[in-house]
Design an enzyme around this catalytic site. Sequence first.
Site, mmCIF file in Angstrom:
data_model
loop_
_atom_site.group_PDB
_atom_site.id
_atom_site.type_symbol
_atom_site.label_atom_id
_atom_site.label_comp_id
_atom_site.label_asym_id
_atom_site.label_seq_id
_atom_site.Cartn_x
_atom_site.Cartn_y
_atom_site.Cartn_z
ATOM 1 N N SER A 35 -38.283 -52.782 -7.707
ATOM 2 C CA SER A 35 -39.639 -52.968 -7.208
ATOM 3 C C SER A 35 -40.512 -53.702 -8.231
ATOM 4 O O SER A 35 -40.136 -54.778 -8.700
ATOM 5 C CB SER A 35 -40.227 -51.606 -6.816
ATOM 6 O OG SER A 35 -41.407 -51.743 -6.077
ATOM 7 N N ASP A 55 -37.587 -53.372 4.936
ATOM 8 C CA ASP A 55 -38.352 -52.887 3.796
ATOM 9 C C ASP A 55 -39.826 -53.139 4.067
ATOM 10 O O ASP A 55 -40.268 -54.287 4.154
ATOM 11 C CB ASP A 55 -37.904 -53.627 2.523
ATOM 12 C CG ASP A 55 -38.555 -53.102 1.257
ATOM 13 O OD1 ASP A 55 -39.574 -52.397 1.348
ATOM 14 O OD2 ASP A 55 -38.052 -53.414 0.165
ATOM 15 N N HIS A 89 -37.142 -49.125 0.808
ATOM 16 C CA HIS A 89 -37.472 -49.832 -0.429
ATOM 17 C C HIS A 89 -36.731 -49.273 -1.637
ATOM 18 O O HIS A 89 -36.928 -49.763 -2.747
ATOM 19 C CB HIS A 89 -38.990 -49.732 -0.656
ATOM 20 C CG HIS A 89 -39.514 -50.603 -1.741
ATOM 21 N ND1 HIS A 89 -39.407 -51.986 -1.719
ATOM 22 C CD2 HIS A 89 -40.169 -50.302 -2.903
ATOM 23 C CE1 HIS A 89 -39.969 -52.493 -2.807
ATOM 24 N NE2 HIS A 89 -40.422 -51.488 -3.548
#
Length: 267
Positions: free
Chosen positions: A95, A218, A246
Site C-alpha cells: 500500500s 481493490d 487491498h
Amino acid sequence: MDVVERSNVTVRGPAVGPAMVFAHGFGCDQHLWRLVAPAFEDRYRTVLYDLAGFGGSPVSSFDPERHGTLQGYADDLLDVCRALDLRDVTFVGHSVSAMIGVRAAVEEPDRFARLVLVCPSPRYLDDDDGYVGGFSAADIDGLLDSLDRNYLGWSSAMAPVIMANEDRPALGEELTNSFCRTDPRVAKAFARVTFLSDSRADLPRVRARSLVLQCAHDAIAPTVVGEYVHEHLPSSELVLLDATGHCPNLSAPTETVAAIEAFLEAG
C-alpha cells in the site's frame, strides 16, 4: 534513539547475503507479513520493521515535522538499511509503503536491486489531467473528516471495506483491531500524508527492477492505478492477482508468495 529500536526491526534468515525488507501499510505493523516473509528466510536476510508510531515502534519516534511527508518515512527506511548495512535489497512494500520504497530507491538507487509493490498507489486523488486515482477530492475530505471525528468508528467501518473478504470476517476483524491499536494522533497524521501525497513524478526515476502486484478487486487501489504504476516504472511487470481486497498478504498469502517467487527467479 537507536534505529533498530526506533523502528522495532526484526531480522531473520542468513546473517549475510541479499536482503529482503518488508514494510507494512496504513494502520498495520510487521505482523501482517507473517504469512509471506517466512517463505524467503531460507535464502534472504529478511528484515521487517514498523513505521514510526505503529506496532512496536514507540509513539515517541513519530515526529510531526519529519513525518509530515512520505519522504520522512523513506528516510526512516534508509536509516534501517544503513544501520544494518543492507545491500542488494529486495524491498517489499504494501500500500502506501510501496511509494515509501520508491522514494528511498530514487534517493539511494545503488542500494536497491528490486522493488515489489503490493497494491501501490502514487496518488489516491483523481486529477484534472486525466489521472484516475479512485477518489474525488470530496471523497478524501469526507474520509479524513470522519477519521478526525471518530477514529475508532472509522476503523470499524473502513477495515472490512479495505479487506473486502466478507465471507472471511476474521480478516476484517484483524485489520480493525490493528487500526484500533494505533495511536489516533499518529494514525490521523499518517492518513493525511497517505491520501494527499503525490509520488507520480518519482516513478520514472526508479532504476530497480519492479513487480507491481494488483488485486482483481481493490476499493483502495483499483486496477487502473496498478496499470499506471506499471506503465510509468521503467523496468517493471504487472501481475493481476485473483485475490480480492487491498491486503493479499493476509487474504491470499500463497498467491502473493508465488508471484514474488516468480519475479525473483526471473532475475
